[in-house]
Write a protein that holds these residues in place. Structure first.
Motif, PDB file in Angstrom:
ATOM      1  N   GLY A 126       0.764  -1.357   0.207  1.00 56.40           N
ATOM      2  CA  GLY A 126      -0.023   0.070  -0.009  1.00 56.40           C
ATOM      3  C   GLY A 126       0.905   1.264   0.062  1.00 56.40           C
ATOM      4  O   GLY A 126       0.118   2.393  -0.067  1.00 56.40           O
ATOM      5  N   LEU A 142      -4.826  -9.103  -5.547  1.00 56.13           N
ATOM      6  CA  LEU A 142      -4.845  -7.789  -5.019  1.00 56.13           C
ATOM      7  C   LEU A 142      -6.227  -7.064  -4.811  1.00 56.13           C
ATOM      8  O   LEU A 142      -6.397  -6.380  -3.850  1.00 56.13           O
ATOM      9  N   GLU A 143      -7.070  -7.334  -6.009  1.00 53.18           N
ATOM     10  CA  GLU A 143      -8.236  -6.552  -5.816  1.00 53.18           C
ATOM     11  C   GLU A 143      -9.078  -7.344  -4.438  1.00 53.18           C
ATOM     12  O   GLU A 143      -9.904  -6.664  -3.842  1.00 53.18           O
ATOM     13  N   PHE A 147      -7.138  -3.482  -2.864  1.00 47.07           N
ATOM     14  CA  PHE A 147      -6.432  -2.556  -3.717  1.00 47.07           C
ATOM     15  C   PHE A 147      -7.084  -2.479  -5.218  1.00 47.07           C
ATOM     16  O   PHE A 147      -7.726  -3.217  -5.884  1.00 47.07           O
ATOM     17  N   VAL A 150      -4.589  -0.817  -9.506  1.00 51.03           N
ATOM     18  CA  VAL A 150      -3.706  -1.876 -10.232  1.00 51.03           C
ATOM     19  C   VAL A 150      -3.730  -2.121 -11.621  1.00 51.03           C
ATOM     20  O   VAL A 150      -4.887  -2.028 -12.156  1.00 51.03           O
TER      21      VAL A 150
END
Length: 389
Positions: A126, A142-143, A147, A150
């Motif tokens: 982050g 990641l999602e 996040f 990306v």
């Protein structure tokens, strides 16, 4: 960002994936008239002559910034007007240059296989203005962790060096099966060996040709985790893995196996021209698998495990797939999404390629069109620079 120049924190070379990412990004930026700043001395001696010539001018910028860093030991240098691209490893750990250089924007670039996300890892991930990954698999992970900033850029091949050549029949009339990638549990050389052992018993003319050199031999010990290859590879007095001895110790006849060690860029296409199949039952790929794409670009019929980064290469009619994907033992959350391919299915795919050469060649031609049309390094560089924005 539109006015920012890019700065790279990893070495340019044509020896490994990171180096190729850097080389082809820089070639694109130089062609575009926006040459990047290198924060690590480039390995120009490893580049083909035309790429050396195109990128040699970047050495001057590196020398200047290196001199500034030398005059300010221990200080973090802010590069005004630059977006710094930080190469990250598993755990989102940066390399030493990232401790010295920061830009107006700081972008993390990563292809990860270790899927653990503890508090420290989440904090490191982050800390960047944006993250760029090389597979839909990595982006999804990641999602799922929240996040949103990306980008994805899928790696590729250079059609000028990776294309189908006329076979030289260096292996005679044998049915040649290729497997490449540094030896480790994740790359699944144990599954290749187990399947080929059974295939060879039915087809004694078959030959397994490999490029399993691992420049970090100690990491190859992870292959002993597999029940298929209980004998672990040894390291010789020269510091290199004794790969042939390992294959024989795990039941493959010596005459059925040839390891070529490390293949240089000019050697790859010639070797591929004499191969009839390429196997990639990898348990996980954080990117899309450069060696598999090179095989496809060279016209070798390819078998891919249907998991992780390979999913960005799987299109109808361009490859055979290993669809049975069982979970890989995972005690600490580091292997989310990894897949264990079936040896039975791998043998079936080999038999399919052996029995119907015409169908295999047709599939290989479609793969050539796909890779050369959509998975080139120039397409990667364009997407990569756009994702930075």
């Amino acid at each position: 960002m539109a006015d920012d120049r890019l700065a790279l924190t990893w070495q340019l070379s044509e020896v490994h994936g990171w180096g190729l990412v850097g080389v082809h990004t820089c070639l694109y930026l130089v062609d575009r008239g926006t040459p990047p700043l290198l924060l690590v001395k480039p390995g120009l001696s490893s580049l083909r002559p035309q790429n050396q010539a195109a990128l040699r001018g970047l050495e001057d910028g590196f020398a200047r910034v290196e001199a500034i860093a030398a005059r300010n030991p221990g200080k973090v240098l802010h590069l005004e007007g630059f977006t710094v691209l930080h190469a990250l490893g598993n755990g989102f750990l940066p390399g030493p240059p990232s401790e010295t250089y920061r830009g107006d924007r700081n972008i993390g670039v990563i292809a990860f296989e270790d899927t653990r996300f503890d508090a420290a890892i989440l904090a490191r991930a982050g800390s960047y203005d944006r993250l760029i990954v090389h597979s839909a698999y990595n982006r999804r992970l990641l999602e799922e962790r929240g996040f949103t900033n990306v980008g994805v850029a899928l790696q590729g091949v250079d059609p000028s060096e990776m294309g189908p050549l006329e076979p030289q029949r260096r292996f005679g009339d044998r049915f040649v099966v290729f497997s490449g990638g540094k030896m480790e549990f994740r790359k699944a050389q144990d599954l290749v060996l187990a399947a080929f052992r059974r295939f060879h018993a039915r087809h004694p003319e078959a030959l397994l040709v490999t490029a399993w050199h691992n420049p970090w031999p100690h990491t190859a010990a992870s292959i002993a985790e597999s029940p298929h290859t209980p004998v672990r590879p040894e390291v010789g007095k020269d510091g290199r893995l004794r790969i042939r001895d390992w294959a024989v110790a795990n039941g493959l006849p010596a005459e059925a196996f040839l390891d070529l060690g490390f293949l240089t860029r000019p050697q790859i296409a010639g070797v591929m021209a004499d191969c009839h199949a390429a196997l990639f039952p990898n348990r996980c790929e954080g990117a899309t698998n450069l060696v598999a794409m090179e095989a496809m670009a060279c016209g070798v019929p390819v078998v891919l495990s249907a998991n992780t980064g390979h999913m960005d290469l799987i299109r109808d009619g361009v490859c055979l797939t290993l669809d049975r994907q069982d979970p890989v033992p995972d005690r600490d959350g580091s292997r989310v999404g990894w897949g264990e391919s079936s040896v039975d299915e791998l043998v079936e795919r080999l038999e399919q390629l052996h029995a119907d050469r015409a169908a295999a060649e047709a599939r290989a031609r479609r793969a050539i069109d796909f890779i050369r049309g959509e998975r080139t390094w120039r397409a990667f560089a364009e997407a990569f620079v756009a994702a930075v924005s």
